[in-house]
Design an enzyme around this catalytic site. Structure first.
Site, PDB file in Angstrom:
ATOM      1  N   LYS A 149       0.356  -4.925  20.477  1.00 52.90           N
ATOM      2  CA  LYS A 149       0.977  -5.786  21.481  1.00 52.90           C
ATOM      3  C   LYS A 149       0.603  -7.251  21.252  1.00 52.90           C
ATOM      4  O   LYS A 149       1.462  -8.126  21.232  1.00 52.90           O
ATOM      5  CB  LYS A 149       0.518  -5.335  22.877  1.00 52.90           C
ATOM      6  N   ARG A 167      -3.841  -6.607  30.121  1.00 49.71           N
ATOM      7  CA  ARG A 167      -3.381  -5.319  29.582  1.00 49.71           C
ATOM      8  C   ARG A 167      -4.128  -4.960  28.323  1.00 49.71           C
ATOM      9  O   ARG A 167      -4.569  -5.826  27.576  1.00 49.71           O
ATOM     10  CB  ARG A 167      -1.902  -5.399  29.184  1.00 49.71           C
ATOM     11  N   GLY A 176       1.002   4.486  28.018  1.00 51.95           N
ATOM     12  CA  GLY A 176       0.435   4.906  29.292  1.00 51.95           C
ATOM     13  C   GLY A 176      -1.033   5.267  29.250  1.00 51.95           C
ATOM     14  O   GLY A 176      -1.604   5.633  30.259  1.00 51.95           O
ATOM     15  N   MET A 208      -3.716   3.379  28.372  1.00 55.98           N
ATOM     16  CA  MET A 208      -4.714   2.392  28.763  1.00 55.98           C
ATOM     17  C   MET A 208      -4.245   1.718  30.046  1.00 55.98           C
ATOM     18  O   MET A 208      -3.187   2.008  30.555  1.00 55.98           O
ATOM     19  CB  MET A 208      -4.884   1.387  27.640  1.00 55.98           C
ATOM     20  N   ARG A 258       7.773  -3.972  19.960  1.00 61.55           N
ATOM     21  CA  ARG A 258       7.070  -3.088  19.021  1.00 61.55           C
ATOM     22  C   ARG A 258       8.113  -2.219  18.339  1.00 61.55           C
ATOM     23  O   ARG A 258       9.240  -2.108  18.831  1.00 61.55           O
ATOM     24  CB  ARG A 258       6.047  -2.222  19.752  1.00 61.55           C
ATOM     25  N   HIS A 278       7.055   7.856  31.544  1.00 57.71           N
ATOM     26  CA  HIS A 278       5.922   8.369  30.774  1.00 57.71           C
ATOM     27  C   HIS A 278       6.272   9.667  30.052  1.00 57.71           C
ATOM     28  O   HIS A 278       6.055   9.823  28.847  1.00 57.71           O
ATOM     29  CB  HIS A 278       4.734   8.585  31.715  1.00 57.71           C
ATOM     30  N   ARG A 313       1.886  37.457  -5.909  1.00 61.07           N
ATOM     31  CA  ARG A 313       0.457  37.737  -5.901  1.00 61.07           C
ATOM     32  C   ARG A 313       0.208  39.231  -5.741  1.00 61.07           C
ATOM     33  O   ARG A 313       0.839  39.880  -4.911  1.00 61.07           O
ATOM     34  CB  ARG A 313      -0.211  36.988  -4.749  1.00 61.07           C
ATOM     35  N   SER A 362      -2.966  28.621  -9.155  1.00 54.72           N
ATOM     36  CA  SER A 362      -2.470  28.196  -7.847  1.00 54.72           C
ATOM     37  C   SER A 362      -3.668  28.128  -6.908  1.00 54.72           C
ATOM     38  O   SER A 362      -4.401  29.109  -6.758  1.00 54.72           O
ATOM     39  CB  SER A 362      -1.440  29.196  -7.322  1.00 54.72           C
ATOM     40  N   ASP A 371      -8.616  30.177   1.456  1.00 52.12           N
ATOM     41  CA  ASP A 371      -9.878  30.819   1.102  1.00 52.12           C
ATOM     42  C   ASP A 371     -10.844  29.834   0.461  1.00 52.12           C
ATOM     43  O   ASP A 371     -12.042  29.899   0.693  1.00 52.12           O
ATOM     44  CB  ASP A 371      -9.629  32.009   0.156  1.00 52.12           C
ATOM     45  N   CYS A 400      -0.995  26.651  -2.857  1.00 54.79           N
ATOM     46  CA  CYS A 400      -0.196  27.501  -1.975  1.00 54.79           C
ATOM     47  C   CYS A 400      -0.891  27.824  -0.651  1.00 54.79           C
ATOM     48  O   CYS A 400      -0.392  28.609   0.139  1.00 54.79           O
ATOM     49  CB  CYS A 400       0.214  28.783  -2.681  1.00 54.79           C
ATOM     50  N   TYR A 405       3.024  21.091  -8.428  1.00 56.29           N
ATOM     51  CA  TYR A 405       3.856  21.376  -7.262  1.00 56.29           C
ATOM     52  C   TYR A 405       2.992  21.773  -6.068  1.00 56.29           C
ATOM     53  O   TYR A 405       1.823  22.138  -6.233  1.00 56.29           O
ATOM     54  CB  TYR A 405       4.858  22.513  -7.562  1.00 56.29           C
TER      55      TYR A 405
HETATM   56  C1  PEP Z   1      -5.199  31.044   0.370  1.00 53.08           C
HETATM   57  O1  PEP Z   1      -6.274  31.623   0.457  1.00 53.08           O
HETATM   58  O2  PEP Z   1      -5.077  29.812   0.447  1.00 53.08           O
HETATM   59  C2  PEP Z   1      -3.962  31.810   0.198  1.00 53.08           C
HETATM   60  C3  PEP Z   1      -2.807  31.194  -0.005  1.00 53.08           C
HETATM   61  O3  PEP Z   1      -4.042  33.160   0.340  1.00 53.08           O
HETATM   62  P1  PEP Z   1      -4.154  33.877   1.770  1.00 53.08           P
HETATM   63  O4  PEP Z   1      -3.905  32.875   2.810  1.00 53.08           O
HETATM   64  O5  PEP Z   1      -3.151  34.975   1.740  1.00 53.08           O
HETATM   65  O6  PEP Z   1      -5.570  34.389   1.725  1.00 53.08           O
HETATM   66 MG    MG Z   2      -6.384  33.706  -0.139  1.00 50.89          MG
END
Ligand code: PEP
Ligand code: MG
Length: 890
Positions: A25, A95, A104, A106, A337, A457, A625, A783, A788, A851, A870
């Site tokens: 502001k 303000r 809203g 502050m 803004r 709001h 997998r 991957s 995990d 993944c 990727y």
């Molecule tokens: C992971 O562990 O990131 C994964 C993709 O396998 P899962 O979530 O099935 O254990």
């Molecule tokens: Mg896993």
């Protein structure tokens, strides 16, 4: 470094680039002043002062007050009038304003500088009614914000006066009435044991302290937590000379957007209230008029508004959200803004501004946030033209934030949070919302309010989150005491199903069916721009042909993870085959046919599934997998009748071979009991399972490759990538690769045909990341299973940590974010870097992806975008990942 920045029409040392120091502001007020717009003069106290305020234990650092006094003198010279002088009183607003807008959150105090003497001076100059209207507002806001007196106590008094006079609206109160209101408000102070300081400078000091103090109120902290706003110094304080939208009927106040914030359409869009002060519009107490009407009532001010907002949009190169006041026909700009907008609007504005030549293409790509796309991909109601839909419509409010929401009615923010935790979907129904409600608003599927306009709001907050919201439905009556509401003759009780159409404002009884959204023409244009910037691929995690098809439509370039076991639950037949396989393996180890039968049955199911997926992804890689979870996850819990029945059935089937029925049941039960582990996540799962039961790996590899061979005979190009999970040791991987390659040979020999395939591994055990150089001798691709990998690197259980301590860790600043949502770049990220480097040393053309859930998280994507080839995420997040990857590359 300056600590106080003065701004006045035509000059300021502050600029729009100084948001971190001056807040959004303050920086923009300085910028508008520099542009020569008519801004009421004032000054901004920096966010660094806020930080020092907390360091000093909650008081202004030395010397700042003197700088403030000097700034007041400068403003007096610029604007005329004198602070604390009854002869020609100048009043101020105070303000907050942080670098990131927090609607809203502050606190604001208006009309500072009035006391019993000054108010008489103001009355002499501007009239009694006006002066006492200002005074009662000061008493109310100062009491509420600075002294912590409940605003409702003031509301009750003003209500009583209106009641006694037979009036409905505040504007109908006369000067005498308002004097009475002021007397009563002072009574409220007395009963609270508080008083308004009569020294205006003392008022100003306390108000500034209160704004700095409001930075750390629970609701402000919660808002920052929900919106992941981190790393700010604090809030700035803006002290600005007052202009009066409540001076007379030739005055007013309003807010406007340079484009429609719900659709992006290029029109001046907003609302105003004649004879009112700003808070009346934002608080949603009176329902305001369309800004276009100003052309009739205030033609000169309206022409200025159009000119100013056009200039501002060009100068800021983004859609603007402006606040303004008309005082006696003259327009003042109070704030500008970049406007918050819905997903559809963000897309529309970005594409339109690029075409208008206002922004470059890369700027346009940066203007759409990943969460905006998320909204575009949200469901909408089915059959809105059908009679069943129309019949269910109970009423129509303002379409404040688009999308379809379905849930059970609750009436308090606390209930919304509680029900949501218990797994319910809720619609929060309120007369109006206030900043205290943000937690419940966030927990709800959608929000419905009886009061307030498009800039109330509820509307602003919901739009920011892309949550459906209908507001200003004035026919809705809400009774908090009995937790019921009534609308068009229907009574809604807590727990009743309700549907909200935030795109039309319709409120519908019951659970209306919703459907997936469609990609519009503008969206495909935009996504083409996005893909031109992107340097990494976007794959998807999909387990079925249907999901694969959705992902492909959303632009997925391959499948990064098929969790084979997900198909096992698809039908009763399948899960029963899995259970037979497990029981037979355990019971008949090495003996033969029962386990082999079960495996053969499973192979048929798996092959069918893989064929479907290969067909859906024709020509694109499909990473499959091998079986991952601990086997007992597929069995009924111990001690349940379901388990007894299962053992009974299996024993019957295996009788003959295993002797007595009852002893077979007993052996089965004890074998199943033997599958239990104290730490299943660190137990017999992933490749360990495939090593313990190589016939499962063999069966899966065969199912995959047979499917690939089958579909290629039909002209489909299958590119199977077989992936071994949870590898930590080179020998684990080489073992599984041997089994897979042997299975492949057998399949190709039997079919008299072959397909190209790859074998790779997941990196999800820290040891695997460290030994990536060894693994890459056997793996053609990696991957990163960051779910995990995070669990095992941080030592946080992915199943329990979120419920037990992660929110606390984030609140306490021990962690910047939940590491299962946003990649822990300095820990887990370091392991990824090591694995990438060591893997590529061994095999320069190693194909790399991620993944885990992080593959769909924009911040995590930014981090991995220079490391992997990727990312892979759920089908609906694919466009979001494409955008995040493009933004990372710009
Ligand atoms: C992971 O562990 O990131 C994964 C993709 O396998 P899962 O979530 O099935 O254990
Ligand atoms: Mg896993």
């Amino acid at each position: 470094d300056e600590r106080v920045y003065v701004f006045k029409k035509g000059s300021s040392a502050g600029r729009k680039e100084m948001k971190e120091l001056l807040g959004g502001k303050g920086a923009n007020l300085c910028e508008m002043a520099r542009l020569g717009l008519n801004v009421p003069p004032g000054f901004t106290i920096t966010t660094r002062v806020c930080q020092d305020f907390y360091k000093a234990g909650g008081r202004l650092p030395d010397g700042v007050w003197e700088e403030i006094l000097a700034a007041v003198v400068e403003v007096e010279a610029a604007y005329g009038g004198k602070f604390a002088d009854p002869a020609d009183p100048l009043l101020f607003s105070v303000r907050s304003g942080a670098a990131v807008s927090m609607p809203g959150m502050m606190d604001t105090v208006l009309n500072l500088g009035l006391n019993d003497t000054v108010v008489q001076g103001l009355a002499a100059k501007r009239g009694e009614r006006f002066a006492y209207d200002c005074y009662r507002r000061l008493l109310d806001m100062f009491g509420d914000v600075v002294l912590g007196i409940d605003h409702a106590l003031f509301e009750a008094e003003i209500h009583a006066v209106k009641e006694a006079r037979g009036l409905k609206l505040d504007v109908e109160l006369t000067g005498e009435d308002l004097k009475e209101v002021v007397r009563r408000f002072k009574g409220v102070y007395e009963r609270a044991g508080k008083s308004l300081p009569s020294d205006p400078y003392e008022q100003m000091k306390l108000a500034i302290n209160a704004v700095f103090g409001s930075w750390n109120t629970p609701r402000a902290v919660k808002y920052r937590e929900i919106n992941r706003i981190r790393g700010l110094l604090g809030t700035a304080v803006n002290v600005q000379s007052m202009v009066y939208g409540n001076l007379n009927d030739n005055s007013g106040t309003g807010v406007c957007f340079t484009r429609n914030p719900a659709t992006g359409e290029k029109v001046l869009y907003g609302e105003y209230l004649p004879n009112a002060q700003g808070e009346d519009v934002v608080a949603g107490i009176r329902t305001p008029l369309d800004v276009a009407h100003m052309a009739d009532n205030f033609p000169a001010a309206y022409a200025d508004l159009v000119a100013n907002t056009t200039l501002l949009e060009k100068h800021m190169r983004d859609m603007q959200d402006c606040e303004f006041t008309v005082q006696d026909g003259l327009l003042y700009m109070l704030q500008t803004r970049n406007g918050k907008r819905t997903g559809p609007a963000a897309l529309q504005v970005a594409v339109a501004m690029e075409k208008e030549g206002m922004v470059t293409r890369d700027e346009a790509v940066l203007m759409v946030e990943p969460r905006h796309l998320d909204q575009l991909l949200h469901p909408m109601f089915e059959g809105v033209a059908k009679p069943e839909y129309k019949k269910a419509v109970l009423g129509k409010g303002l379409p404040a934030s688009p999308g379809a929401a379905v849930g059970k009615v609750v009436f308090t923010a606390d209930d919304a949070e509680k029900w949501e935790k218990e797994g319910e979907k809720v619609i929060l129904v309120r007369l109006e919302t206030s900043p205290e409600d943000v937690g419940g608003m966030h927990a709800a599927q959608g929000i419905l309010t009886a009061r307030g306009g498009m800039t109330s709001h509820a509307a602003v907050v919901a739009r920011g989150w892309g949550k459906p919201c209908v507001c200003g439905l004035d026919k809705l009556q809400v009774d908090y005491a009995t937790k019921t509401a009534s609308l068009a003759g229907a009574t809604l009780k807590e727990g009743d199903w309700l549907s909200l159409n935030g795109s039309t404002g319709e409120v519908l009884l019951g659970r209306q069916p919703v459907k997936a959204p469609e990609m519009s023409g503008t969206l495909s244009v935009f996504m083409e721009w996005v893909d031109a910037f992107r340097k990494i691929g976007v794959f998807t995690n999909a387990d079925t042909p249907a999901d694969a098809a959705i992902a492909r439509k959303n632009g997925a370039q391959g499948i990064g993870l098929v969790r084979t076991e997900h198909m096992f639950f698809a039908t009763a037949e399948r899960i029963s085959a899995v259970r037979r396989m497990i029981a037979a393996e355990e019971l008949m180890e090495g003996e033969g046919s029962s386990a082999a039968d079960a495996l053969a049955a499973l192979k048929v199911f798996q092959r069918e599934d893989f064929e479907g997926i290969f067909e859906a992804m024709d020509g694109l890689p499909v990473t499959i997998r091998l079986l991952d979870p601990p086997l007992h996850e597929f069995l009924p819990h111990e001690g349940t009748a379901e388990l007894d029945a299962l053992c009974d059935a299996l024993a019957t089937e295996m009788k003959g071979r295993s002797g007595q029925h009852m002893s077979a049941v007993r052996i089965l039960k004890s074998k199943i009991h033997g599958l239990q582990e104290a730490n299943p996540m660190l137990g017999l799962r992933g490749c360990r399972l495939g090593i313990r039961h190589p016939d499962i790996t063999e069966m899966q590899a065969k199912a995959i490759l047979e499917a690939a061979v089958n579909v290629s005979k039909r002209g489909v190009k299958a590119l199977p990538h077989i992936m071994v999970p949870l590898v930590g040791f080179e020998e684990e991987l080489s073992h599984q690769v041997r089994v897979i390659r042997a299975a492949a040979e057998a399949v190709f020999k039997a079919a008299g045909a072959s397909v190209e395939y790859k074998v790779g591994t997941m990196i999800e055990v820290p040891r695997g990341a460290l030994r990536a150089g060894d693994l890459a001798t056997h793996a053609e691709f990696f991957s990163f299973g960051t779910n995990d990998l995070t669990q095992m690197t941080c030592g946080f259980s992915r199943d329990d940590a979120e419920a037990k301590f992660l929110p606390l860790y984030v609140r306490e600043g021990i962690l910047p974010a939940d590491p299962f949502e946003e990649l822990d770049t300095s820990g887990v990220g370091e392991l990824i870097k090591i694995a990438v480097q060591r893997g590529r040393e061994t095999r320069p053309n190693l194909h790399l992806g991620i993944c885990g859930e992080h593959g769909g998280d924009p911040k995590s994507i930014e981090f991995v975008s220079t490391l992997v080839d990727y990312v892979s995420c759920s089908p609906l997040r694919v466009p979001i990942a494409r955008l995040a990857a493009a933004q990372a590359a710009i």
